[in-house]
Scaffold this motif. Structure first.
Motif, PDB file in Angstrom:
ATOM      1  N   LEU A 166      36.720  25.232  45.085  1.00 55.52           N
ATOM      2  CA  LEU A 166      36.365  26.500  46.291  1.00 55.52           C
ATOM      3  C   LEU A 166      36.227  25.746  47.651  1.00 55.52           C
ATOM      4  O   LEU A 166      35.611  24.881  47.586  1.00 55.52           O
ATOM      5  N   ASP A 167      36.012  26.865  48.923  1.00 53.39           N
ATOM      6  CA  ASP A 167      36.293  25.596  49.799  1.00 53.39           C
ATOM      7  C   ASP A 167      34.821  25.415  50.432  1.00 53.39           C
ATOM      8  O   ASP A 167      34.114  26.667  49.739  1.00 53.39           O
ATOM      9  N   ALA A 168      33.963  24.985  51.528  1.00 54.38           N
ATOM     10  CA  ALA A 168      32.675  25.347  51.845  1.00 54.38           C
ATOM     11  C   ALA A 168      32.542  25.974  51.950  1.00 54.38           C
ATOM     12  O   ALA A 168      30.916  26.402  51.488  1.00 54.38           O
ATOM     13  N   VAL A 175      37.620  34.449  39.292  1.00 56.45           N
ATOM     14  CA  VAL A 175      38.713  34.670  40.194  1.00 56.45           C
ATOM     15  C   VAL A 175      38.705  35.292  41.262  1.00 56.45           C
ATOM     16  O   VAL A 175      39.052  34.858  42.512  1.00 56.45           O
ATOM     17  N   GLY A 176      37.677  35.993  42.035  1.00 55.04           N
ATOM     18  CA  GLY A 176      37.517  36.532  43.015  1.00 55.04           C
ATOM     19  C   GLY A 176      37.012  35.598  43.775  1.00 55.04           C
ATOM     20  O   GLY A 176      37.730  35.869  44.893  1.00 55.04           O
ATOM     21  N   LEU A 177      36.322  34.688  44.127  1.00 52.81           N
ATOM     22  CA  LEU A 177      35.463  34.018  44.754  1.00 52.81           C
ATOM     23  C   LEU A 177      37.192  32.905  44.954  1.00 52.81           C
ATOM     24  O   LEU A 177      36.765  32.303  46.231  1.00 52.81           O
ATOM     25  N   TYR A 178      37.450  32.403  43.516  1.00 58.52           N
ATOM     26  CA  TYR A 178      38.923  31.800  44.141  1.00 58.52           C
ATOM     27  C   TYR A 178      39.887  32.072  44.950  1.00 58.52           C
ATOM     28  O   TYR A 178      40.154  31.737  45.959  1.00 58.52           O
ATOM     29  N   ALA A 179      39.884  33.877  45.047  1.00 58.99           N
ATOM     30  CA  ALA A 179      41.038  34.471  45.838  1.00 58.99           C
ATOM     31  C   ALA A 179      40.212  34.633  47.370  1.00 58.99           C
ATOM     32  O   ALA A 179      41.366  34.910  48.131  1.00 58.99           O
ATOM     33  N   ALA A 234      40.312  26.380  47.239  1.00 60.32           N
ATOM     34  CA  ALA A 234      40.599  25.308  47.931  1.00 60.32           C
ATOM     35  C   ALA A 234      41.858  23.968  46.991  1.00 60.32           C
ATOM     36  O   ALA A 234      42.169  23.510  47.580  1.00 60.32           O
ATOM     37  N   ALA A 235      41.842  24.476  45.271  1.00 61.38           N
ATOM     38  CA  ALA A 235      42.321  23.901  44.618  1.00 61.38           C
ATOM     39  C   ALA A 235      44.451  24.560  44.719  1.00 61.38           C
ATOM     40  O   ALA A 235      44.586  25.719  44.666  1.00 61.38           O
ATOM     41  N   PRO A 236      44.742  23.697  43.947  1.00 61.56           N
ATOM     42  CA  PRO A 236      46.582  23.935  44.423  1.00 61.56           C
ATOM     43  C   PRO A 236      47.710  24.641  42.787  1.00 61.56           C
ATOM     44  O   PRO A 236      47.353  24.166  42.292  1.00 61.56           O
ATOM     45  N   ASP A 238      47.860  33.957  40.529  1.00 60.02           N
ATOM     46  CA  ASP A 238      48.229  34.838  39.044  1.00 60.02           C
ATOM     47  C   ASP A 238      48.367  33.863  37.754  1.00 60.02           C
ATOM     48  O   ASP A 238      47.758  34.466  36.654  1.00 60.02           O
ATOM     49  N   THR A 239      48.251  32.029  38.179  1.00 59.25           N
ATOM     50  CA  THR A 239      48.319  31.324  36.824  1.00 59.25           C
ATOM     51  C   THR A 239      46.308  31.536  36.404  1.00 59.25           C
ATOM     52  O   THR A 239      46.590  31.646  35.049  1.00 59.25           O
ATOM     53  N   LEU A 240      45.473  31.139  36.960  1.00 56.76           N
ATOM     54  CA  LEU A 240      44.430  31.265  37.192  1.00 56.76           C
ATOM     55  C   LEU A 240      43.888  32.463  36.472  1.00 56.76           C
ATOM     56  O   LEU A 240      42.952  32.963  35.377  1.00 56.76           O
ATOM     57  N   VAL A 241      44.317  33.562  36.477  1.00 57.89           N
ATOM     58  CA  VAL A 241      43.613  34.715  36.699  1.00 57.89           C
ATOM     59  C   VAL A 241      44.323  35.413  34.804  1.00 57.89           C
ATOM     60  O   VAL A 241      43.336  35.381  34.071  1.00 57.89           O
TER      61      VAL A 241
END
Length: 229
Positions: free
Chosen positions: A8-10, A160-164, A168-170, A174-177
């Motif tokens: 996740l970003d800073a 997943v919500g925080l990542y959305a 910050a990762a490539p 949808d793959t993460l979900v």
């Protein structure tokens, strides 16, 4: 479930740390006022040790993430949600600082997911299930199963919500979900079974030690016979 550094970003990491810190501070006050007593305090230590050991068993679930049981609902049922939040916070912090399990910069995120979201989602589901089931202490393990089953995918989807918001990762969202949601449903099922067995054994032996069962126990009234004069 442990989020590594750089996922996740800073700004998102700082935000989760602030929210997690506020909830943990509130939990500390609630636990001191309403939950911790001479029965809960020793149980809290045992719960923390069990959760620590179970969370050290990680396995990959894809998309650069890993899965493991959390133990949040079990802790909430046994010692109360506020005390469970404190237990999980200690466990996650020790794992990050001493064992590099989860990133130090992501510590706030991991505390938020496992010590807050998982604990309170599990506790809320447990209370709802307990309200729908017959008012009998024998149904506490079944309600605990429901809480544990829901707590794991709830934490995974919160991530997943925080990542959305600040991923910050490539990795494609949808793959993460698919990776987090699908696998953590299975993990939730396994955690539910473990929680069911653990709570069942404790309820059978000492239901008074289970925080979630205390309100269902009969109230004992001590009567002193009058001395005949």
């Amino acid at each position: 479930m442990h989020v590594p550094d750089g996922f996740l970003d800073a700004p998102t990491s700082v935000g989760t740390a602030v929210v997690a810190g506020g909830v943990v501070a509130a939990a500390l006050g609630r636990a001191a006022r309403r939950e911790l007593d001479d029965r809960t305090a020793p149980m809290a230590g045992l719960v923390a040790v069990f959760v620590f050991a179970s969370q050290m068993l990680n396995f990959p679930v894809g998309a650069g993430t890993s899965g493991h049981v959390i133990g949040a609902a079990l802790a909430a049922v046994l010692v109360g949600p506020a005390t469970a939040t404190l237990c999980l916070t200690v466990v996650v912090t020790v794992q990050a600082v001493l064992f590099a399990d989860g990133g130090v910069s992501a510590l706030g995120t991991n505390v938020l997911l496992m010590a807050v979201v998982a604990v309170w989602a599990g506790h809320g589901t447990f209370r709802l299930a307990l309200a729908l089931l017959p008012r009998d202490v024998r149904w506490v393990p079944a309600a605990a199963f429901a809480g544990a089953f829901v707590s794991v995918p709830a934490a995974a989807l919160a991530f997943v919500g925080l990542y959305a918001v600040g991923g910050a990762a490539p990795i494609a969202l949808d793959t993460l979900v698919v990776a987090m949601g699908g696998w953590h449903l299975l993990i939730g099922l396994g955690e539910g079974i473990v929680t069911l067995l653990a709570v069942s054994s404790i309820v059978a032996a000492r239901p008074d030690l289970v925080h979630g069962a205390r309100r269902l126990l009969p109230t004992l009234e001590l009567r002193v016979p009058e001395v005949a004069r």
